[in-house]
Design a protein around this motif. Structure first.
Motif, PDB file in Angstrom:
ATOM      1  N   MET A  77      11.992  23.635   5.618  1.00 52.68           N
ATOM      2  CA  MET A  77      11.168  24.457   4.739  1.00 52.68           C
ATOM      3  C   MET A  77      11.014  23.748   3.405  1.00 52.68           C
ATOM      4  N   GLY A  78       9.788  23.472   3.032  1.00 49.66           N
ATOM      5  CA  GLY A  78       9.509  22.947   1.708  1.00 49.66           C
ATOM      6  C   GLY A  78       9.517  21.438   1.633  1.00 49.66           C
ATOM      7  N   ALA A  79       9.032  20.951   0.490  1.00 51.69           N
ATOM      8  CA  ALA A  79       8.886  19.521   0.286  1.00 51.69           C
ATOM      9  C   ALA A  79      10.214  18.791   0.365  1.00 51.69           C
ATOM     10  N   CYS A  80      11.251  19.379  -0.196  1.00 53.43           N
ATOM     11  CA  CYS A  80      12.545  18.693  -0.238  1.00 53.43           C
ATOM     12  C   CYS A  80      13.095  18.459   1.156  1.00 53.43           C
ATOM     13  N   ALA A  81      13.134  19.500   1.952  1.00 53.33           N
ATOM     14  CA  ALA A  81      13.704  19.363   3.290  1.00 53.33           C
ATOM     15  C   ALA A  81      12.822  18.476   4.147  1.00 53.33           C
ATOM     16  N   SER A 102      16.404  25.318   4.007  1.00 55.00           N
ATOM     17  CA  SER A 102      15.587  25.840   2.914  1.00 55.00           C
ATOM     18  C   SER A 102      15.978  25.198   1.608  1.00 55.00           C
ATOM     19  N   GLY A 103      15.676  23.943   1.449  1.00 58.33           N
ATOM     20  CA  GLY A 103      15.922  23.341   0.152  1.00 58.33           C
ATOM     21  C   GLY A 103      16.310  21.891   0.229  1.00 58.33           C
ATOM     22  N   THR A 104      16.731  21.366  -0.939  1.00 59.38           N
ATOM     23  CA  THR A 104      17.042  19.958  -1.065  1.00 59.38           C
ATOM     24  C   THR A 104      18.314  19.614  -0.306  1.00 59.38           C
ATOM     25  N   VAL A 105      18.253  18.570   0.490  1.00 63.79           N
ATOM     26  CA  VAL A 105      19.437  18.095   1.190  1.00 63.79           C
ATOM     27  C   VAL A 105      20.058  16.998   0.346  1.00 63.79           C
ATOM     28  N   LEU A 142      19.860  26.502   0.843  1.00 64.55           N
ATOM     29  CA  LEU A 142      20.251  25.298   0.128  1.00 64.55           C
ATOM     30  C   LEU A 142      19.822  25.322  -1.321  1.00 64.55           C
ATOM     31  N   ALA A 143      18.589  25.696  -1.586  1.00 62.31           N
ATOM     32  CA  ALA A 143      18.135  25.586  -2.972  1.00 62.31           C
ATOM     33  C   ALA A 143      17.051  26.620  -3.233  1.00 62.31           C
ATOM     34  N   CYS A 144      16.113  26.254  -4.094  1.00 61.06           N
ATOM     35  CA  CYS A 144      15.080  27.196  -4.528  1.00 61.06           C
ATOM     36  C   CYS A 144      14.360  27.838  -3.342  1.00 61.06           C
ATOM     37  N   CYS A 145      14.094  27.052  -2.311  1.00 62.98           N
ATOM     38  CA  CYS A 145      13.356  27.584  -1.174  1.00 62.98           C
ATOM     39  C   CYS A 145      14.083  28.757  -0.542  1.00 62.98           C
ATOM     40  N   PRO A 152       5.054  22.721   4.509  1.00 66.58           N
ATOM     41  CA  PRO A 152       4.832  22.153   3.185  1.00 66.58           C
ATOM     42  C   PRO A 152       4.870  23.235   2.104  1.00 66.58           C
ATOM     43  N   GLY A 153       5.045  22.805   0.869  1.00 68.82           N
ATOM     44  CA  GLY A 153       5.059  23.749  -0.246  1.00 68.82           C
ATOM     45  C   GLY A 153       6.279  23.526  -1.094  1.00 68.82           C
ATOM     46  N   CYS A 154       6.202  23.955  -2.338  1.00 69.60           N
ATOM     47  CA  CYS A 154       7.348  23.766  -3.231  1.00 69.60           C
ATOM     48  C   CYS A 154       7.445  24.944  -4.174  1.00 69.60           C
ATOM     49  N   PRO A 155       8.025  26.033  -3.810  1.00 69.54           N
ATOM     50  CA  PRO A 155       8.438  26.404  -2.472  1.00 69.54           C
ATOM     51  C   PRO A 155       7.251  26.904  -1.659  1.00 69.54           C
ATOM     52  N   PRO A 156       7.338  26.849  -0.330  1.00 75.70           N
ATOM     53  CA  PRO A 156       6.295  27.480   0.477  1.00 75.70           C
ATOM     54  C   PRO A 156       6.288  28.975   0.178  1.00 75.70           C
ATOM     55  N   MET A 162       7.284  31.397  -8.223  1.00 77.17           N
ATOM     56  CA  MET A 162       8.602  31.028  -8.749  1.00 77.17           C
ATOM     57  C   MET A 162       8.578  29.859  -9.712  1.00 77.17           C
ATOM     58  N   MET A 163       7.831  28.852  -9.372  1.00 74.67           N
ATOM     59  CA  MET A 163       7.848  27.635 -10.173  1.00 74.67           C
ATOM     60  C   MET A 163       6.666  27.648 -11.114  1.00 74.67           C
ATOM     61  N   CYS A 164       6.839  28.325 -12.252  1.00 74.56           N
ATOM     62  CA  CYS A 164       5.677  28.692 -13.058  1.00 74.56           C
ATOM     63  C   CYS A 164       5.059  27.530 -13.817  1.00 74.56           C
ATOM     64  N   GLY A 204      10.907  15.657  -1.456  1.00 70.78           N
ATOM     65  CA  GLY A 204      10.201  16.436  -2.467  1.00 70.78           C
ATOM     66  C   GLY A 204      10.251  15.812  -3.842  1.00 70.78           C
ATOM     67  N   PRO A 205      10.276  16.636  -4.881  1.00 70.67           N
ATOM     68  CA  PRO A 205      10.253  16.098  -6.239  1.00 70.67           C
ATOM     69  C   PRO A 205      11.483  15.265  -6.574  1.00 70.67           C
ATOM     70  N   PHE A 206      12.549  15.413  -5.799  1.00 73.74           N
ATOM     71  CA  PHE A 206      13.787  14.714  -6.135  1.00 73.74           C
ATOM     72  C   PHE A 206      14.002  13.478  -5.281  1.00 73.74           C
ATOM     73  N   LYS A 207      13.011  13.092  -4.537  1.00 76.52           N
ATOM     74  CA  LYS A 207      13.182  12.044  -3.543  1.00 76.52           C
ATOM     75  C   LYS A 207      13.807  10.768  -4.093  1.00 76.52           C
ATOM     76  N   HIS A 262      23.480  18.676  -6.290  1.00 75.40           N
ATOM     77  CA  HIS A 262      23.200  17.804  -7.424  1.00 75.40           C
ATOM     78  C   HIS A 262      21.952  16.976  -7.124  1.00 75.40           C
ATOM     79  N   ARG A 263      20.909  17.217  -7.941  1.00 78.43           N
ATOM     80  CA  ARG A 263      19.620  16.591  -7.628  1.00 78.43           C
ATOM     81  C   ARG A 263      19.183  15.609  -8.700  1.00 78.43           C
ATOM     82  N   ASN A 264      20.154  15.019  -9.377  1.00 73.72           N
ATOM     83  CA  ASN A 264      19.865  13.991 -10.393  1.00 73.72           C
ATOM     84  C   ASN A 264      18.769  14.382 -11.357  1.00 73.72           C
TER      85      ASN A 264
HETATM   86  S1  SF4 Z   1      10.734  22.119  -2.026  1.00 69.18           S
HETATM   87 FE1  SF4 Z   1      10.582  22.751  -4.171  1.00 69.18          FE
HETATM   88  S2  SF4 Z   1      11.200  24.868  -4.142  1.00 69.18           S
HETATM   89 FE2  SF4 Z   1      11.931  23.986  -2.240  1.00 69.18          FE
HETATM   90  S3  SF4 Z   1      13.991  23.284  -2.632  1.00 69.18           S
HETATM   91 FE3  SF4 Z   1      12.639  21.580  -3.060  1.00 69.18          FE
HETATM   92  S4  SF4 Z   1      12.231  21.712  -5.238  1.00 69.18           S
HETATM   93 FE4  SF4 Z   1      13.017  23.689  -4.590  1.00 69.18          FE
END
Ligand code: SF4
Lengths: 205, 579
Positions: free
Chosen positions: A110-114, A83-86, A45-48, A141-145, B361-363, A118-121, B255-257
């Motif tokens: 996998m990760g905060a988003c899923a 693996s990523g933001t939904v 899905l995304a970075c993860c 947990p993790g961003c990304p794990p 990855m996320m520096c 996560g950061p985009f909540k 799309h994550r705004n």
């Molecule tokens: S948890 Fe972090 S690394 Fe994973 S998809 Fe979300 S923003 Fe990307």
């Protein structure tokens, strides 16, 4: 699972056939087979997803756990690794994919988003966690794990499989398993379970 | 530093005494163009003044002035500073003529401004929503649009501070979820909008038939879940037999705004979000954003920090291209083996990122006026080992094993050609532009940071086909290694931050556009400040997104099986495409 766990009969096996006979329980052999060949849905899905690919590659190599057979088709997959933001736009597709997977099936967030947005909540286009849509078995947990964290999560999934009993698992119960209702893209995402409430709100207004 | 975006010899006001005035707001630059003159002025800019490359279109909502502004950044592909021109329209009647006929590269950007800002581009042939779906309620980047989890206009949210009374947003929202519906909405009577608009647009093509056989055309969708779309990307296409007659990319599934969040965050809080744009190259994203804000704040960066920035940005390019090459070969059928080699090398670069920044990855490594921290002991030796010994050998090895492969060549040479004129027209950037024979590299054309000190060649290839877009990435890795080699030899000792590190920076009012040559192309950040602790407007010119403009035209006439090869050669990352 260690070999000796699989083969701990509690019965005396005569010495001369010890090398060729095993006595175990159905649950153990069934779970051992399943946990050692979990085929993930090839679906990023995304970075993860990038970390998932790295985990599949040579340095971390999750084929050590029998998981290297990534299936592009949900019909052949055992596990959905989200693996990523939904996003809302993707939500109907994810539910449809989940419904297409045959039982037994597992979902790993996998990760905060899923796991929770996560950061985009707070955003207008994001679903805060895939568990709003489909049931999740393991959260990582993790961003990304890191790949290590992902592998740890997958081992947790294997441990979960070890505890299941063939008598109780949902896919061997009587009756059909209901499909998860697919959310609809309207003026915003519409969960089908909310439709009566939305209509009521309209009547009150 | 970024050079000022004003060409000295240009006098647009004399050329157009009516309809063009200089933008004289404090901290702003460029020209204000009347909406009815826009097409005429743009045509003149392209044909008379040589600004043939319109790189970025951003919408800004000045709600206090009751107006919407569209900001255009234009450049010359022969190099040099750029030109900014703007159009202002009333919020209530947001109509701007489309520049599609002058610069077709604005296609997706205008659709994005329509989707998120509600600016109606008159004359755009296919003005549909692009990142959200048809039927979505409202235009979320307008300042008066509020989402379901809305708490306050800007962070840090008072409700959570200083006591930290944190609550879950779900607890407050109706329906316990991140959703909201218009007042009159009745789900039982409502009919979904569906995708008629997409298929309608897709069906607008010229049906040339020279076989004399009347055949049915079929519509095919690829994605959003497909192993060769590099994430959640969808392609809708119409086929005549196996040949593509019409193709439209469908995006927004990730799309994550980003921009709405960016306008709510403080300046520094945005830095980790930029990591998640093009998540393969977080260091370059940091770089672009830091440049834009530094330009607004008007601060310098210490020598040592500049060198570290360049080293990290070039390392990013190396690992991004390694990944791109590996995944591209995946797409054309060399499943996973070449990628394994590429990822093995990439891991070594990630190790360095982890050592210097703490994350693979996320520096989140750059700060305004410097860096988060200095290089830890021993890391420079690791970088040297990679740049002088390991990577050059490994890249040569990959080149030797892969580039002359018969199957690779027969699938790629002469396929999916993008001519130099088309590349400029569609505002393609980065390796895609240079593989078409346009030697445009911002590091040379409009140097930022300390790139003017290094000796390197701008990689360029001339055929514009899939093969050139593949091989140019090998060339670029070699050039990046050259830059790193020089930088690690020359790097001085010294501070890595101007002034004290700050959580809250003071940014004077104004606007700035910072751009870097990211691994995928021109990555630009357009930031507007109103002097408050949060950016008033924050827009990203995303190369992956804009490079896709040429994707449809490039694929038309090809066989369906070549689509994934073309897509792989563009090298998109969905985090940046959809933001
Ligand atoms: S948890 Fe972090 S690394 Fe994973 S998809 Fe979300 S923003 Fe990307």
């Amino acid at each position: 699972m260690e070999n000796k766990d699989l083969n701990s009969p509690g019965y005396e096996i005569p010495d001369d056939i010890k090398g060729s006979v095993s006595i175990t329980s159905i649950d153990r052999i069934y779970n051992w087979g399943r946990r050692s060949s979990i085929w993930p849905l090839m679906f990023g899905l995304a970075c993860c997803a990038i970390e998932m690919i790295c985990t599949a590659a040579s340095r971390y190599d999750f084929s050590r756990f029998g998981m290297e057979v990534m299936r592009p088709s949900p019909r052949q997959a055992d596990m959905m690794l989200v693996s990523g933001t939904v996003t809302k736009k993707m939500a109907p597709t994810i539910v449809r994919l989940y419904n297409q997977m045959p039982e037994p099936k597992y979902v790993v967030a996998m990760g905060a988003c899923a796991s929770g947005g996560g950061p985009f909540k707070e955003g207008y286009s994001v679903v805060s966690g895939v568990d709003k849509l489909i049931p999740v078995d393991v959260y990582i947990p993790g961003c990304p794990p890191t790949p290590q964290a992902l592998i740890n999560g997958l081992i947790k999934l294997q441990e979960l499989i070890d505890t299941q009993s063939i008598k109780k698992v949902r896919w061997y119960q009587k009756g059909e398993l209901a499909a998860v209702p697919i959310p609809i893209l309207g003026p915003d995402l519409i969960y089908q379970r909310d439709i009566p409430a939305i209509s009521d709100a309209k009547k009150e207004a | 530093m970024v050079t000022p975006a004003q060409a000295p010899t240009l006098d647009l006001v004399t050329r157009f005494p009516e309809g063009v005035v200089a933008d004289e707001r404090e901290g702003y630059e460029g020209y204000l163009v009347a909406a009815d003159k826009l097409v005429e002025v743009a045509t003149a800019l392209r044909d008379e003044f040589g600004f043939d490359y319109l790189s970025s279109v951003s919408g800004v909502d000045y709600i206090a002035e009751e107006m919407l502004e569209v900001v255009y950044h234009a450049y010359k592909t022969i190099g040099g500073p750029g030109l900014v021109f703007k159009v202002q329209v009333a919020r209530k009647k947001a109509e701007v003529p489309s520049l599609m006929d002058v610069y077709p590269g604005v296609d997706f950007q205008e659709r994005e401004a329509w989707d998120l800002m509600g600016i109606n581009f008159l004359g755009h042939p296919d003005l549909r929503r692009i990142l959200l779906w048809e039927g979505f309620e409202g235009h979320p980047l307008r300042k008066d649009w509020k989402e379901a989890y809305y708490e306050a206009d800007v962070k840090p949210f008072k409700s959570r501070w200083p006591e930290g009374n944190f609550f879950r947003s779900e607890e407050k929202a109706t329906y316990q979820a991140n959703v909201q519906y218009p007042d009159k909405f009745d789900p039982e009577k409502w009919v979904p909008e569906g995708e008629d608009a997409l298929y309608g647009a897709l069906a607008k093509y010229e049906d040339v038939d020279n076989t004399g056989l009347k055949t049915d055309h079929i519509t095919i969708n690829l994605g959003p879940q497909h192993p060769s779309t590099h994430g959640v990307f969808r392609i809708a296409t119409i086929l005549d037999g196996e040949t593509i007659v019409s193709l439209k990319p469908v995006m927004g599934y990730l799309h994550r705004n980003h921009e709405k969040i960016g306008e709510r965050n403080t300046y520094l809080q945005n830095m980790p979000f930029t990591d998640r744009l093009d998540y393969l190259s977080s260091m370059s994203n940091n770089f672009g954003y830091a440049l834009a804000v530094e330009k607004l704040m008007n601060i310098e960066v210490p020598e040592r920090a500049e060198y570290i920035r360049v080293i990290m940005a070039e390392m990013t390019r190396v690992q991004n291209h390694l990944f791109a090459i590996g995944m591209f070969l995946n797409d054309i059928g060399a499943f996973f083996t070449p990628s394994l080699y590429a990822i093995e090398e990439r891991e070594l670069v990630l190790d360095i990122f982890e050592i210097v920044s703490g994350s693979r990855m996320m520096c989140n490594y750059f700060r305004f006026g410097g860096l988060a921290r200095d290089l830890p002991a021993g890391s420079l030796e690791m970088i040297k080992g990679l740049a002088f010994e390991r990577l050059p050998r490994r890249v040569d090895e990959m080149d030797r094993f892969l580039s002359d492969n018969e199957i690779l060549r027969s699938r790629c040479v002469g396929q999916g050609v993008l001519s130099a004129e088309d590349a400029i027209k569609y505002a393609a950037a980065g390796p895609m532009l240079r593989a078409s024979g346009v030697p445009y590299d911002i590091r040379r054309a409009d140097p930022y940071s300390i790139y003017d000190r290094f000796d390197f060649d701008v990689a360029v290839r001339y055929n514009g086909d899939i093969y050139d877009r593949y091989i140019i990435r090998m060339d670029e890795i070699r050039q990046s290694l050259r830059i790193i080699q020089q930088a690690v030899e020359q790097i001085p000792e010294g501070p890595i931050q101007t002034g004290k590190p700050q959580y809250q920076v003071r940014v004077p009012a104004g606007e700035a556009y910072g751009r870097v040559e990211g691994p995928k192309g021109e990555l630009g950040f357009y930031v507007v400040s109103d002097g408050k602790p949060n950016p008033y407007r924050y827009h990203v010119r995303a190369p992956s997104f804009i490079n896709l403009t040429a994707f449809g035209p490039m694929c038309t006439g090809l066989k369906i099986a070549d689509v994934v090869a073309v897509l792989g050669s563009i090298d998109i990352v969905l985090g940046e495409t959809d933001r």
